[in-house]
Design a protein around this motif. Structure first.
Motif, short mmCIF file in Angstrom:
data_model
loop_
_atom_site.label_atom_id
_atom_site.label_comp_id
_atom_site.label_asym_id
_atom_site.label_seq_id
_atom_site.Cartn_x
_atom_site.Cartn_y
_atom_site.Cartn_z
N ALA A 1 71.61 88.55 7.53
CA ALA A 1 71.22 88.64 6.21
C ALA A 1 72.23 87.50 5.35
O ALA A 1 71.74 87.18 4.27
N THR A 2 73.35 87.30 5.85
CA THR A 2 74.00 86.16 5.33
C THR A 2 74.19 84.73 6.23
O THR A 2 73.69 84.93 7.41
N VAL A 3 74.47 83.91 5.48
CA VAL A 3 74.78 82.51 6.44
C VAL A 3 75.95 82.79 7.54
O VAL A 3 75.72 82.55 8.59
N GLY A 4 76.90 83.69 6.98
CA GLY A 4 77.91 84.06 8.05
C GLY A 4 77.57 84.78 9.23
O GLY A 4 78.16 84.65 10.30
N ASP A 5 76.49 85.33 9.28
CA ASP A 5 75.86 86.42 10.32
C ASP A 5 75.35 85.23 10.96
O ASP A 5 74.97 85.60 12.20
N MET A 6 74.61 84.23 10.75
CA MET A 6 73.81 83.37 11.34
C MET A 6 74.48 82.17 11.82
O MET A 6 74.24 81.51 13.02
N MET A 7 75.66 81.64 11.24
CA MET A 7 76.25 80.18 11.42
C MET A 7 76.61 80.19 13.07
O MET A 7 76.98 81.51 13.64
N THR A 8 76.93 79.10 13.45
CA THR A 8 77.77 78.89 14.71
C THR A 8 79.25 78.69 14.06
O THR A 8 79.51 77.75 13.41
N GLU A 9 80.10 79.57 14.47
CA GLU A 9 81.41 79.22 13.99
C GLU A 9 82.27 78.22 14.83
O GLU A 9 82.08 77.88 15.76
N ASP A 10 83.23 78.04 14.05
CA ASP A 10 84.16 77.04 14.50
C ASP A 10 83.71 75.78 14.97
O ASP A 10 83.66 75.39 16.07
N PRO A 11 82.87 74.91 13.95
CA PRO A 11 82.11 73.83 14.22
C PRO A 11 83.09 72.39 15.01
O PRO A 11 84.27 72.58 14.62
N ILE A 12 82.42 71.71 15.74
CA ILE A 12 83.19 70.64 16.04
C ILE A 12 83.03 69.60 15.07
O ILE A 12 82.18 69.57 14.33
N THR A 13 84.23 69.13 14.67
CA THR A 13 84.61 68.27 13.51
C THR A 13 85.08 67.22 14.24
O THR A 13 85.84 66.97 15.09
N VAL A 14 85.11 65.98 13.26
CA VAL A 14 86.06 64.64 13.53
C VAL A 14 86.77 64.36 12.14
O VAL A 14 86.00 64.68 11.03
N ASP A 15 87.67 63.72 12.42
CA ASP A 15 88.67 63.26 11.49
C ASP A 15 88.01 61.83 10.83
O ASP A 15 87.39 61.14 11.42
N ALA A 16 88.17 61.82 9.54
CA ALA A 16 87.71 60.56 8.60
C ALA A 16 88.17 59.16 9.37
O ALA A 16 87.39 58.27 9.61
N ASP A 17 89.15 59.18 10.09
CA ASP A 17 89.82 57.99 10.62
C ASP A 17 89.41 57.76 12.27
O ASP A 17 89.80 57.03 12.84
N THR A 18 88.51 58.75 12.63
CA THR A 18 88.36 58.50 13.89
C THR A 18 87.25 57.41 14.11
O THR A 18 86.35 57.23 13.03
N ASP A 19 87.22 56.72 15.12
CA ASP A 19 86.62 55.52 15.44
C ASP A 19 85.25 55.97 15.70
O ASP A 19 84.75 56.76 16.42
N VAL A 20 84.06 55.07 15.32
CA VAL A 20 82.62 55.29 15.66
C VAL A 20 82.43 55.66 17.14
O VAL A 20 81.75 56.42 17.45
N LYS A 21 83.06 54.88 17.89
CA LYS A 21 82.84 55.01 19.59
C LYS A 21 83.06 56.27 19.71
O LYS A 21 82.36 56.94 20.79
N GLU A 22 84.32 56.92 19.28
CA GLU A 22 84.83 58.20 19.73
C GLU A 22 83.75 59.42 18.97
O GLU A 22 83.30 60.08 19.68
N ALA A 23 83.39 59.07 17.98
CA ALA A 23 82.23 59.75 17.37
C ALA A 23 80.96 60.06 18.20
O ALA A 23 80.45 61.02 18.53
N ALA A 24 80.53 58.79 18.71
CA ALA A 24 79.40 58.69 19.50
C ALA A 24 79.54 59.28 20.70
O ALA A 24 78.49 60.02 21.39
N ARG A 25 80.73 59.38 21.34
CA ARG A 25 80.95 59.98 22.83
C ARG A 25 81.01 61.54 22.55
O ARG A 25 80.20 62.24 22.99
N ILE A 26 81.50 62.04 21.33
CA ILE A 26 81.47 63.46 21.05
C ILE A 26 79.91 63.89 20.75
O ILE A 26 79.50 64.88 21.31
N ILE A 27 79.19 63.13 20.15
CA ILE A 27 78.02 63.52 19.62
C ILE A 27 77.00 63.54 21.32
O ILE A 27 76.22 64.51 21.25
N ALA A 28 77.23 62.68 21.86
CA ALA A 28 76.58 62.59 23.36
C ALA A 28 76.91 63.51 24.16
O ALA A 28 76.16 64.33 24.64
N GLU A 29 78.09 63.90 24.10
CA GLU A 29 78.67 64.95 24.94
C GLU A 29 78.17 66.41 24.61
O GLU A 29 77.85 67.09 25.57
#
Length: 153
Positions: free
Chosen positions: A94-122
């Motif tokens: 009934a709510t977003v809290g019921d439906m969401m995937t909790e504890d999303p994988i996040t990246v810090d703003a200062d993460t380099d793009v290659k590392e973000a690409a690795r996380i997205i791919a993996e």
């Protein structure tokens, strides 16, 4: 090497865990988004909802209980009940809290793009919430990362 902060979408559209599923659908449709971060009152990402959370496919459609046997009046499940419970929770959300995937994988703003690409791919994600000091400041997508990597070469 560019960082995620250089390529992310700033001030992303978000929803809160208390929002209704109807509100969520309006946000996704209005902004033509495939997913959206869920943030608490302090601006911290607590979940994410994607199109995959909204659609139940194949064997999930009928929400069958895992196989079980009856033994002395008790049901003993032969498969994981947790997966069924998760699918059921999302099916009656009934709510977003019921439906969401909790504890999303996040990246810090200062993460380099290659590392973000690795996380997205993996992790096989299409978008990652970007945080600074734990608060959501943006979203980076698979396409953002690919464009940055191509333009770098």
């Amino acid at each position: 090497m560019p960082t995620v902060a250089d390529i992310m979408e700033r001030d992303p559209i978000t929803v809160s865990p208390e929002d209704s599923v109807e509100t969520l659908l309006k946000v996704l449709r209005t902004h033509e988004l495939p997913g959206v971060p869920v943030v608490n009152g302090g601006g911290r990402p607590v979940g994410i909802v994607t199109e995959a959370d909204l659609v139940m496919v194949d064997e999930e459609e009928d929400l069958r209980l895992p196989l079980h046997i009856d033994l002395f009046g008790a049901q003993i499940f032969l498969g994981p009940v947790k997966r069924f419970e998760e699918r059921f929770r999302k099916a009656i959300a009934a709510t977003v809290g019921d439906m969401m995937t909790e504890d999303p994988i996040t990246v810090d703003a200062d993460t380099d793009v290659k590392e973000a690409a690795r996380i997205i791919a993996e992790r096989r994600h299409n978008r990652l919430p970007v945080v600074e000091h734990g608060r959501l400041v943006g979203v980076v997508t698979r396409l953002d990362v690919l464009e940055a990597l191509v333009s770098e070469e």
